[in-house]
Design an enzyme around this catalytic site. Structure first.
Site, PDB file in Angstrom:
ATOM      1  CB  CYS A  58      -0.925  -0.017   1.218  1.00  7.89           C
ATOM      2  SG  CYS A  58      -1.683   1.563   1.610  1.00  7.89           S
ATOM      3  CB  CYS A  61       0.862   1.426   4.238  1.00  6.42           C
ATOM      4  SG  CYS A  61      -0.880   0.930   4.244  1.00  6.42           S
ATOM      5  CB  CYS A 402      -7.572  -0.053  -8.596  1.00  2.59           C
ATOM      6  SG  CYS A 402      -7.392  -1.605  -7.687  1.00  2.59           S
ATOM      7  CB  CYS A 405      -8.709  -3.004 -10.692  1.00  2.00           C
ATOM      8  SG  CYS A 405      -9.494  -2.472  -9.144  1.00  2.00           S
TER       9      CYS A 405
END
Length: 508
Positions: A58, A61, A402, A405
């Site tokens: 992420c 993150c 994304c 995705c």
């Protein structure tokens, strides 16, 4: 000579040990690393601990990590020390904790008190200094006692929104109700209490019990003597938002914008070019309408079109529609008035209140051709392809940007090809950033989110592994053909039955 040599050796040894100590201190990690083996034990022994639920891949993150570590280092010397921890919620062994704490995106931070008995969302800054300030405040009392005019001036100030309880004694039903609300809302609102209203900085003195909410806008302070829990909470939340919230590039307005969008009220938003010739007359009339609708369940915001591109993308708006008003109800229905004029604002809002305005649906155009293995669904075709087709439909809600995705796309293509000879199955995808989604059926808070709707209307979220084989097995297991009363196959559909979704999503 031997003594000199020994002395030199001792000094070198001390310097070496000192340098080693410095290096050790520099490499020491102050953020506690948790996993399934130590999570519960660690939480239980802390009265106050912050836990970051993260995933290594992420980007948000990764950006937070050095700030979080810096804050943990500083807070380790706080009296008492405040612990910051992290857990990789993407690891299979740790996913149970992600479900338990309803983690729906990364990073998510939670404040846990009393050994984990009390759980609160972290709604503070994401940079070290802000994290430290916010957590020092959160670790203290939910409401601070004001004992002097100096402390009142410091706590209330000129730009703060603070709910101050004035009481004849620091006990009793009203005081307990106030303190319970302060504890409940402490993540987002500031509370204080006093025995002496005379020390408060503005407004006439008042006898308690009463809650006086100070704010740097509108009427500057407002009072309430209703200590019923729900009524008091509503008072604090509604009074903490300006009559008309301003959405522009001024960072001082951003906290109010956040509270506006977090509000459960129906939201009326007008977007104009603040530098345009008609901007002031539009804003003035809009404020008049907001004043006349006060207390009727509508929250009002005016946004500078130049600073509101994120809102434009979310609502599917175009620059050519400015000035515009869009209203969003709690059930996520939207109502649009494009190219609004000053003399239309009041009548259009009244028409909305009277139920005379048709809902606006954000949708991409229905594709002229839809021949690819994975069928493209848009808001305008969702009913026909998913709800009324009588087919078993696996549908991915995705975002074009994304990464997960994009990685999933060729896998779903293979899944679709494997069912190309089965007319009862459809594999589909919908761009959730460009189309409205019925939130009462599909709970989409991250991407990709994948649902399956059977031919008879049963809706279930897909929580399995993202392999071709797992998708195929899932579709085959959940597919069905509805039978009529005569035993014949029917494609008639029922209202969807939604299952509970507790899975953490990959990306916000």
């Amino acid at each position: 000579m031997a003594l000199k040599g020994f002395a030199c050796f001792s000094i070198l040894l001390l310097l070496s040990l000192f340098a080693s100590s410095i290096r050790s201190e520099q490499t020491k990690e102050f953020v506690l690393t948790l996993d399934h083996s130590n999570f519960t034990e660690t939480i239980t022994k802390h009265d106050f601990i912050v836990v970051e639920f993260y995933a290594p891949w992420c980007g948000h993150c990764q950006k937070l990590a050095p700030e979080y570590e810096k804050a943990a280092s500083e807070l380790s010397s706080h009296n008492p020390p405040l612990a910051l921890a992290k857990i990789d919620a993407s690891q299979e062994a740790n996913k149970g904790f992600a479900n338990e704490y309803k983690i729906q995106g990364f990073p998510t931070l939670k404040i846990l008190r009393n050994g984990g008995k009390s759980v609160q969302d972290y709604n503070g800054p994401r940079e070290a200094e802000g994290i430290v300030t916010y957590l020092k405040k959160q670790s203290g009392p939910a409401s601070v006692e004001i004992k002097s005019a100096d402390s009142a001036a410091e706590i209330v100030g000129e730009k703060n929104v603070v709910a101050v309880g004035v009481f004849p004694k620091l006990s009793g039903e009203e005081f307990d109700s106030f303190m319970a609300l302060a504890e409940k809302l402490r993540a987002d609102y500031d509370f204080a209490h006093t025995l002496d209203a005379k020390v408060l900085p503005r407004g006439e003195s008042v006898e308690g019990p009463v809650v006086r909410l100070f704010k740097p806008f509108d009427e500057l302070f407002v009072d309430s003597k209703d200590f019923n829990g729900e009524a008091l909470e509503k008072f604090v939340k509604e009074s903490s938002i300006p009559l008309v919230t301003v959405f522009d590039s001024d960072p001082n307005n951003h906290p109010y914008v956040v509270k506006f969008f977090d509000s459960p009220a129906t939201k009326a938003m007008m977007f104009v070019n603040f530098t345009g010739a008609t901007a002031e007359s539009l804003k003035s009339k809009y404020r008049e309408v907001a004043t006349s609708n006060k207390g009727q369940g509508l929250a009002f915001l005016v946004g500078d079109a130049e600073s509101s591109q994120g809102a434009f993308q979310y609502f599917g708006l175009e620059e050519s529609q400015v000035p515009l008003i869009i209203i969003q109800t709690p059930d996520n229905k939207k109502y649009l008035k494009a190219n609004v004029e000053v003399d239309q604002i009041e009548s259009w809002v009244k028409d909305f209140q009277d139920g005379k305005v048709a809902a606006h649906k954000k949708s991409q155009p229905i594709p002229a051709e839809n021949n690819e293995p994975v069928k493209i669904v848009v808001a305008e075709s969702l009913d026909d392809i998913v709800f009324k087709s009588g087919k078993n439909v696996l549908i991915e809600f995705y975002a074009p940007w994304c990464g997960h995705c994009q990685k999933l796309a060729p896998i779903l293509d293979e899944v679709a090809l494997s069912f190309q000879n089965d007319p009862s199955v459809i594999i589909a995808k919908l761009d959730a950033t460009a189309n409205d989604i019925p939130s009462d059926t599909f709970d989409v808070k991250g991407f990709p989110t994948i649902y399956f709707r059977s031919a008879s209307g049963n809706v279930v979220v897909y929580e399995g592994d993202r392999t071709k084989e797992d998708f195929i097995n899932f579709v085959e297991k959940n597919s069905e053909k509805k039978q009529t009363s005569h035993g014949e196959e029917s494609t008639k559909t029922e209202e969807p039955k939604k299952t509970e979704e507790t899975a953490a999503k990959d990306e916000l």
